[in-house]
Write an enzyme that holds these catalytic residues in place. Structure first.
Site, mmCIF file in Angstrom:
data_model
loop_
_atom_site.group_PDB
_atom_site.id
_atom_site.type_symbol
_atom_site.label_atom_id
_atom_site.label_comp_id
_atom_site.label_asym_id
_atom_site.label_seq_id
_atom_site.Cartn_x
_atom_site.Cartn_y
_atom_site.Cartn_z
ATOM 1 C CG HIS A 63 63.362 -100.890 -51.230
ATOM 2 N ND1 HIS A 63 64.192 -101.714 -51.555
ATOM 3 C CD2 HIS A 63 63.597 -100.175 -50.009
ATOM 4 C CE1 HIS A 63 65.314 -101.496 -50.391
ATOM 5 N NE2 HIS A 63 64.862 -100.583 -49.833
ATOM 6 C CG HIS A 65 63.752 -96.410 -46.623
ATOM 7 N ND1 HIS A 65 64.721 -97.183 -45.629
ATOM 8 C CD2 HIS A 65 64.514 -96.853 -47.637
ATOM 9 C CE1 HIS A 65 65.078 -98.297 -46.360
ATOM 10 N NE2 HIS A 65 65.193 -98.077 -47.432
ATOM 11 N NE ARG A 67 64.651 -91.539 -44.507
ATOM 12 C CZ ARG A 67 65.601 -92.508 -44.761
ATOM 13 N NH1 ARG A 67 65.607 -93.659 -44.131
ATOM 14 N NH2 ARG A 67 66.367 -92.179 -45.675
ATOM 15 C CG ASN A 97 66.328 -98.234 -42.631
ATOM 16 O OD1 ASN A 97 64.826 -98.134 -42.899
ATOM 17 N ND2 ASN A 97 67.020 -97.699 -43.429
ATOM 18 C CG HIS A 180 71.029 -103.599 -47.952
ATOM 19 N ND1 HIS A 180 70.379 -102.357 -48.141
ATOM 20 C CD2 HIS A 180 72.438 -103.826 -48.056
ATOM 21 C CE1 HIS A 180 71.555 -101.722 -48.659
ATOM 22 N NE2 HIS A 180 72.723 -102.424 -48.549
ATOM 23 C CG HIS A 230 68.622 -102.182 -53.216
ATOM 24 N ND1 HIS A 230 69.571 -103.403 -52.528
ATOM 25 C CD2 HIS A 230 68.363 -101.883 -52.023
ATOM 26 C CE1 HIS A 230 69.578 -103.052 -51.286
ATOM 27 N NE2 HIS A 230 68.697 -102.210 -51.007
ATOM 28 C CG ASP A 301 66.502 -98.091 -51.421
ATOM 29 O OD1 ASP A 301 65.769 -97.911 -50.147
ATOM 30 O OD2 ASP A 301 67.667 -98.434 -51.327
ATOM 31 C CG HIS A 305 69.301 -89.104 -46.170
ATOM 32 N ND1 HIS A 305 69.074 -89.502 -44.958
ATOM 33 C CD2 HIS A 305 69.236 -90.077 -46.988
ATOM 34 C CE1 HIS A 305 69.326 -90.891 -44.926
ATOM 35 N NE2 HIS A 305 69.559 -91.156 -46.194
#
Ligand code: DOR
Ligand code: ZN
Length: 437
Positions: A63, A65, A67, A97, A180, A230, A301, A305
């Site tokens: 899991h 991200h 980006r 996502n 999710h 999660h 996860d 950011h």
């Protein structure tokens, strides 16, 4: 070109598998493990002295991200996979996502091309479920799993209508659906309540319980393989335990933030502790630890950011995790909160089994030679510099025990003493060819 196979003999490491821990040797031929035994000799092999190291199967983070495309100011395939290798992770499964979500065949192909040129560790890609693609055979496009968002979070992916949910679960596909599980109506209701100011209060445990119940009902009705991302609350654990007892085809994961942080950290961390699902009460954290045998895998996860974004008026949810998961788990092992075998089970063996990665997750003949060497005796403080582009961690300043020393990816050393020697493109996609039936 040298046509001799690349032979390496890893000598006298302490090999950790879910079943046993033993001192032994590992013979690698080219990209694969050829032999594992208490003692091996091979005149043609280069010897790697592993005395003093514990050797785990390379971690598989199911899991993350990363980006790319669309938000490469936060992370990209190069920086994200560097962070993976620094954290002892040799395979990552990337979430869909993105700003332009990975929900069409073209978007998946575009992402695939970007990853192929930049990734330094192995990877699989998720396809995102939408109402629009609910009638398509999205499981045939070469993704490693289908990600379905039942509640809104970073990005626009969301499936709440029964007909799209049902069609996705009923599709004839052998890919797991990863949910999710936060109920969107509940999230909207609590977010509108002005007395709820903390992030954790705006996404309370009932939101997760509702979505997990719904996902379980759909999976049990259709027989589709379900994986709950999660898991973070005691109530979800009770639902999962009951479903497993009924024989439901489901698995679940927990994240380091839900195992090692709680609402007690919310104030201190501020926006840097804002994550979905949110940090939970110490009682919920306790319930996760008490029920570790019911949790199939730990995944980060990893959701970077930038610091500026986190300090803005509307901070996005998510935190990085690739570089800190293994040190945190090794520290917990040193405190006897779980065993080293549990670490191998939760971070490698089980993720490979859940996602049908045939050549991953074992230190045994015939598997990819993905190995993570650790020094259990070294204590230190988690701190900068980080490899992740976002360059922060909610665990910064934490004292840990267990350093990630060397990493091998399919027989090649790709990290040694914190220095990453992999090249852009060293990583390969785990496509359908490497997925077991
Ligand atoms: O906190 C989160 N951040 N939770 C998610 O589900 C998505 C993730 C992100 O992509 O930023
Ligand atoms: Zn996520």
């Amino acid at each position: 070109m040298n046509s001799q196979p690349n032979r390496r003999l890893i000598r006298s490491g302490i090999i950790v598998t879910p079943d046993e821990i033993f001192r032994g040797d590992i013979l690698i031929v080219d990209e694969s493990i050829a032999h594992v035994a208490p003692h091996l000799d091979d005149a043609d092999a280069r010897v790697v002295d592993a005395d003093g190291y514990h050797i785990l199967p390379g971690l598989i983070d199911a899991h993350v991200h990363l980006r790319e495309p669309g938000a490469t100011h936060k992370e990209d395939f190069a920086t994200g996979t560097r962070a993976a290798l620094a954290g002892g992770v040799t395979t990552v499964l990337d979430m869909p996502n993105n700003p332009q979500p990975t929900t069409t065949r073209d978007a998946l192909e575009e992402k695939r091309a970007l990853a192929r040129d930049k990734a330094m560790c192995d990877y699989g890609l998720f396809i995102g479920a939408t109402a629009e693609n609910a009638r398509l055979e999205i499981g045939d496009w070469g993704a490693v799993g289908v990600k379905l968002y039942m509640g809104a979070t970073t990005g626009d992916l969301l499936v709440t209508e029964f007909d799209a949910l049902y069609r996705h679960f009923a599709a004839r596909s052998r890919l797991p659906i990863v949910v999710h599980a936060e109920d969107n109506d509940a999230l909207k209701f609590f977010a509108n309540d002005p007395t709820r100011t903390r992030h954790s209060a705006r996404r309370p445990p009932i939101s997760a319980a509702l979505a997990v119940s719904r996902a379980l009902a759909l999976a049990e009705e259709t027989g589709r393989q379900l994986h709950i991302a999660h898991l973070s609350t005691a109530r979800e654990i009770e639902l999962v335990k009951a479903a497993t007892a009924r024989g439901a085809r489901m698995t679940c994961e927990a994240t380091p933030q839900h195992l090692f942080l709680s609402t007690d950290d919310e104030e201190r961390l501020g926006a840097f502790g804002v994550v979905n699902p949110p940090l939970r009460s110490p009682d919920d954290v306790h319930a996760l630890w008490q029920n570790l045998q019911h949790i199939d895998l730990v995944a980060t996860d990893h959701a970077p950011h930038t610091i500026e974004e986190k300090q803005s008026a509307k901070p996005p949810s998510g935190m990085p995790g690739l570089e800190t998961m293994l040190p945190l788990l090794l520290t917990a092992a040193s405190e006897k909160r779980l065993s080293l075998q549990d670490v191998a089970r939760l971070t490698s063996h089980n993720p490979a089994r859940v996602f049908h990665l045939a050549r991953k997750g074992e230190i045994a003949a015939g598997y990819d030679a993905d190995l993570t060497f650790v020094r259990l005796d070294e204590a230190y403080v988690l701190q900068k510099p980080w490899q992740t582009k976002c360059n922060w961690s909610p665990f910064e300043g934490r004292r840990v025990r267990g350093r990630i020393a060397r990493v091998f990816l399919r027989g090649q050393e790709v990290m040694a003493d914190g220095e990453i020697t992999a090249n852009a493109g060293s990583g390969k996609e785990i496509g359908l060819t490497t997925v077991s039936e």
